[in-house]
Design a protein around this motif. Structure first.
Motif, short mmCIF file in Angstrom:
data_model
loop_
_atom_site.label_atom_id
_atom_site.label_comp_id
_atom_site.label_asym_id
_atom_site.label_seq_id
_atom_site.Cartn_x
_atom_site.Cartn_y
_atom_site.Cartn_z
N PHE A 1 45.83 36.79 47.77
CA PHE A 1 45.35 37.49 48.96
C PHE A 1 43.84 37.68 48.92
CE2 PHE A 1 49.83 38.77 49.48
CZ PHE A 1 49.97 38.53 50.84
N LEU A 2 43.29 37.88 47.73
CA LEU A 2 41.84 38.03 47.61
C LEU A 2 41.12 36.74 48.01
CD1 LEU A 2 39.35 39.63 46.80
CD2 LEU A 2 39.73 38.88 44.43
N ILE A 3 41.62 35.61 47.50
CA ILE A 3 41.00 34.32 47.84
C ILE A 3 41.17 34.03 49.33
CG2 ILE A 3 41.04 31.84 47.40
CD1 ILE A 3 42.05 32.44 44.59
N ALA A 4 42.36 34.34 49.86
CA ALA A 4 42.58 34.12 51.29
C ALA A 4 41.63 34.98 52.12
CB ALA A 4 44.03 34.45 51.65
N GLY A 5 41.38 36.23 51.67
CA GLY A 5 40.44 37.09 52.37
C GLY A 5 39.02 36.56 52.33
N VAL A 6 38.62 36.00 51.20
CA VAL A 6 37.28 35.41 51.07
C VAL A 6 37.14 34.22 52.02
CG1 VAL A 6 35.72 34.19 49.50
CG2 VAL A 6 36.93 36.23 48.72
N VAL A 7 38.16 33.39 52.06
CA VAL A 7 38.12 32.23 52.98
C VAL A 7 38.00 32.70 54.42
CG1 VAL A 7 39.46 30.28 53.86
CG2 VAL A 7 39.39 30.72 51.41
N PHE A 8 38.76 33.73 54.78
CA PHE A 8 38.71 34.25 56.15
C PHE A 8 37.32 34.79 56.47
CE2 PHE A 8 39.01 38.12 58.77
CZ PHE A 8 39.45 37.57 59.95
#
Length: 274
Positions: free
Chosen positions: A185-192
């Motif tokens: 979720f952290l990586i997905a948040g960074v991508v977003f």
């Protein structure tokens, strides 16, 4: 996961992401917030590739557990049928009792253990009918060489059944640790967040919406797939059902009818002790 919920989650995530992009686009400079688009695209490629590789390893781990649970359920059902066949060579005093308790074991797996696994409440407790089978076997007194061979074979098949049951139960509560979920979720948040910096008021709104929406959908679908594999017994498309054990019980009923065995099992239709 239920298809309706999955569609709702995807639609909600994409809607929020697109709305955020269009909102940021109103005050974004022409050409996005990056002065060097090529360099920014290269960095985004690194982020997206990192997420894809990390998610790929997690999917592989989750699918391995899913496949182990599925094969464990099938092997356990096969072992139940094989033990029923082996029981026919044991002394008559034990044959009917062991056969009936095997049926109760299968019924309890289908109607008692499976609902608990669907709710994520499965544990490694011994099936009560497994204990009953062990006690009944201790009372068997093989006399002939065929009965002695069947007795030894039954013990081997019991070990196979218990090992298969362990594999089946293994994935019921999920195998992906919380730390891995947090990282995803952290990586997905960074991508977003990084995608928002590509907001460009000179671009068409629909182009910006497609840019953010497609990327968000891929990330969300990946996370949903991992969740589905990590919870193989939850209700929904692709969940593991007790089909193998139900088939095994049907085969045993047919075999009992062919053998003329009409002795009622020592349990009700759901495997509970009468």
């Amino acid at each position: 996961m239920d298809v309706v919920w999955a569609i709702f989650i995807i639609a909600a995530a994409v809607s929020v992401a697109v709305a955020a992009m269009l909102l940021v686009r109103r005050t974004a400079p022409e050409g996005s917030y990056f002065s060097d688009g090529d360099r920014a695209s290269g960095v985004f490629g690194v982020l997206a590739t990192g997420f894809a590789i990390f998610a790929g390893f997690v999917i592989f781990l989750a699918f391995t557990s899913y496949d182990l649970s599925r094969s464990g359920a099938e092997t356990e059902a096969l072992a139940v049928v094989q033990q029923f066949e082996t029981a026919q060579f044991l002394p008559a005093a034990s044959r009917e009792r062991l056969s009936g308790e095997l049926i109760c074991y299968g019924r309890s797996v289908v109607h008692q253990e499976w609902p608990r696994m669907q709710d994520g409440r499965a544990n490694d407790a011994i099936n009560p009918w497994g204990i009953a089978l062990f006690r009944s076997l201790k009372l068997a007194n093989p006399g002939s060489s065929a009965e002695e061979a069947a007795y030894g074979k039954w013990i081997d098949q019991t070990s196979d059944r218990e090992e298969a049951r362990r594999d089946r139960v293994h994935g019921a509560s999920g195998i992906i640790p919380t730390s891995i979920w947090l990282a995803l979720f952290l990586i997905a948040g960074v991508v977003f967040a990084y995608m928002l910096f590509f907001a460009d008021r000179a671009e068409l709104a629909r182009s910006q919406a497609m840019l953010m929406g497609s990327a968000t959908m891929v990330v969300v679908v990946t996370l949903l797939a991992i969740n589905a594999l990590d919870n193989p017994y939850r209700q929904g498309v692709g969940s593991i059902r007790p089909v193998a054990m139900e088939r095994a019980l049907h085969l045993i009923d047919e075999a009992r009818a062919a053998l003329g065995d009409s002795t009622p099992p020592p349990c009700d239709a759901k495997g509970a002790t009468q």
